[in-house]
Design a protein around this motif. Structure first.
Motif, short mmCIF file in Angstrom:
data_model
loop_
_atom_site.label_atom_id
_atom_site.label_comp_id
_atom_site.label_asym_id
_atom_site.label_seq_id
_atom_site.Cartn_x
_atom_site.Cartn_y
_atom_site.Cartn_z
N ARG A 24 -14.93 4.91 18.82
CA ARG A 24 -16.05 4.08 19.27
C ARG A 24 -15.57 3.25 20.46
O ARG A 24 -15.43 2.03 20.37
CB ARG A 24 -16.55 3.18 18.14
N THR B 245 -12.83 0.79 15.32
CA THR B 245 -12.74 1.10 16.76
C THR B 245 -11.69 2.14 17.08
O THR B 245 -11.73 2.74 18.15
CB THR B 245 -12.44 -0.17 17.57
N ARG C 48 -20.89 7.18 17.70
CA ARG C 48 -19.50 7.59 17.90
C ARG C 48 -19.36 8.28 19.26
O ARG C 48 -20.30 8.90 19.76
CB ARG C 48 -19.05 8.56 16.80
N THR D 214 -22.27 9.79 23.77
CA THR D 214 -22.21 9.06 22.50
C THR D 214 -23.23 9.68 21.55
O THR D 214 -24.40 9.83 21.91
CB THR D 214 -22.51 7.57 22.70
#
Length: 583
Positions: free
Chosen positions: A133, A151, A412, A430
């Motif tokens: 991410r 993350t 993601r 994404t």
């Protein structure tokens, strides 16, 4: 020569005898230099644009095959995502439904691809090509929040997860149930003064006790409610969520993050400082216990195996020299874990209570299940075995999360192309994993019906129609923790109070997203105390056999209750025995 002639003519006409040729030459040289510079800039920009287009040609080609919104030139659909969070979420929900099962959305040069079909969701969730991410990491990096599971990606994510997973095993989580129960009892006691039909917004109260549950279990520390760092931390979470939403809606996210770097840093200072304070306190505590030659094994199972909580495990491993994670990495993980733990279960519990308020028949059925388990003894603490018996309450929680998922859309980064049924999801976009209220799998998808999760109906559905805690390699490590916490909290509230609605059921569809979703008009309801085992409705729901089983259950558990109260009060430094009987 025209410039020189004009200069001579002008000077002669005005009676000047000065020679302007050197000055004009100087101007011409300066203009020539500027013109050369402009051409160089144009050439460099043209080369950069050509390189950019060549690099993204595959992404644009694959994106052109996916239906959805192209938006306006340059900005894409970014203008449609401006305005209130309510408007933004409504726009996304409308178009995800319109272009089901796959839709593209351009936000500037940033491509979003949303998938909703269960087969496609399964492919994406189980893929190892979309674990990161980066968009969220870019924001948090400006605030020096460190790296956490939410993350990270790649090898670093793998060894972080491997180190943390054992602290969320069921054998550890069972030890948290008494702590969940303690704070649940505190919450119902707090509401006792308002249990007369008074309207109240419960969201902040739910968040408050949820946060203390996280501290006392996962972090293994008790935080004073008046702690100034805690209050600043709560404010910083609110501000940070706004910044993240603004970042997602910006057509130039990288430029936006640089432009607002200072603002992000200022707003995340308290967001980082408080978890660091918690870690420092835990390190100091464990060190002192080691010095005093006392055991730092906070959780121990009946078989004698050591079962440490999350932060205790990481700190104990660090100080003993066996840790995989450094102190800096532990601090980063703590920032991430506290944020995730605070953000997810509070909205789920709040929505569940509101839905039960608007559906008294379902609330009555849930109450009857609790009477079968506990009898009419409100003070009886829940055990793990009790929670396993709360099958209908679990159906209520799952149905609530289906209608109002805590995190409505999971995003993601796609590192490599992912083929799905009808399209190929391009790299460098994404992906948005969305669980719609799908009419293909639910007869009345907008209706609150816990029987949607009865064993019979679940067995006939695709398993990836509903995955509130994700699945595959990135499944939420705290999924079981969240379910146990919500079961204890909701079962305690329902044993004490009848939940009454405020406003209209339609108001629940007015939602806004600040990472998690909450009602625009707040989480408002009324509570009325249930006295002496009174049933919620005038029509008796518990037959004589059930009532007999309930009374028998109450008598059998009285001893367990007394022992639990002694254990709880002793932990808080109180002694429940009469003054003259403390031997």
């Amino acid at each position: 020569m025209g410039v020189f002639a004009f200069a001579r003519y002008s000077s002669a006409a005005l009676g000047y005898q000065c020679d302007l040729e050197p000055a004009v030459k100087k101007v011409l040289i300066h203009c020539s230099t500027m013109l050369t510079t402009v051409w160089l800039v144009i050439i460099v920009c043209a080369f950069w644009i050509m390189r950019y287009c060549w690099k993204r040609r595959r992404l644009w080609y694959l994106a052109s095959k996916i239906p959805g919104l192209s938006g306006y030139p340059i900005v894409g659909s970014a203008l449609d995502l401006t305005g209130t969070n309510e408007k933004c979420l409504k726009f996304l929900r409308t178009h995800l439904k319109k272009y089901y099962p796959t839709v593209k959305i351009w936000v500037g040069s940033w491509l979003w691809v949303a998938v909703s079909d269960p087969d496609d969701v399964e492919t994406v969730i189980k893929s190892t090509k979309c674990l990161g991410r980066k968009f969220l990491k870019d924001v948090l990096d400006h605030g020096r929040a460190g790296d956490g599971l939410i993350t990270l990606s790649g090898d670093k994510w793998t060894y972080h997860r491997k180190e943390i997973m054992p602290t969320f095993k069921l054998s550890v989580l069972k030890n948290y149930i008494s702590i969940f129960q303690k704070y649940s009892f505190e919450l119902v006691n707090k509401w006792s003064s308002d249990a007369n039909g008074k309207e109240m917004d419960i969201f902040n109260v739910i968040c408050y006790y949820n946060l203390h549950m996280v501290f006392s279990t996962i972090m293994g520390v008790d935080i004073d409610s008046n702690n100034k760092k805690l209050n600043k931390y709560l404010i910083s979470i609110h501000n940070l969520k706004k910044l993240i939403i603004d970042f997602l809606r910006n057509p130039c996210p990288k430029f936006h993050s640089l432009l607002y770097a200072k603002k992000i840093k200022n707003n995340t200072k308290d967001f980082v400082d408080f978890p660091n304070f918690v870690v420092s306190e835990k390190i100091s505590s464990v060190k002192n216990k080691m010095i005093e030659n006392r055991s730092n094994k906070e959780y121990e199972s009946q078989s004698g195996n050591i079962k440490l909580g999350y932060l205790d495990h990481l700190v104990e491993s660090l100080l003993s020299g066996s840790s995989v994670l450094s102190e800096e990495e532990i601090r980063g993980e703590t920032v991430s874990t506290m944020f995730a733990g605070f953000e997810t279960t509070a909205p789920g519990s709040s929505f569940a209570l509101m839905l039960l308020a608007f559906h008294p028949d379902i609330q009555d059925r849930a109450f009857q299940e609790l009477v079968d388990i506990f009898g009419y003894d409100k003070m009886q603490p829940a055990t793990f075995e009790d929670l396993k018996e709360m099958t209908y309450l679990e159906q209520i929680i799952n149905e609530t999360l289906r209608l109002y998922p805590s995190i409505p859309i999971t995003m993601r980064d796609v590192e490599e192309e992912i083929p799905i049924k009808n399209y190929i999801i391009p790299a460098d976009c994404t992906i948005m994993i969305n669980f719609l209220r799908n009419p293909k799998y639910f007869t009345d998808p907008d209706k609150f019906d816990p029987d949607n999760f009865s064993p019979e109906k679940k067995s006939t559905r695709h398993p990836f129609v509903f995955k509130p805690f994700s699945d595959g390699p990135r499944i939420c490590v705290g999924a079981k923790y969240a379910m146990l916490q919500m079961k204890v909290l909701l079962s305690t509230i329902l044993r004490y109070y009848k939940i009454l609605p405020v406003g209209k059921l339609e108001d629940l569809e007015r939602l806004e997203s600040t990472i998690s979703i909450i009602p625009v008009l707040g989480v408002k309801l009324q509570v009325k105390a249930i006295l002496n085992g009174a049933i919620l409705t005038q029509t008796p729901l518990v037959n004589s056999d059930t009532r007999a089983r309930a009374l028998t259950s109450t008598l059998q558990r009285s001893t367990q209750q007394t022992e639990w109260i002694f254990r709880l009060t002793s932990c808080s430094g109180l002694d429940p025995r009469p003054a003259g009987n403390k031997e």
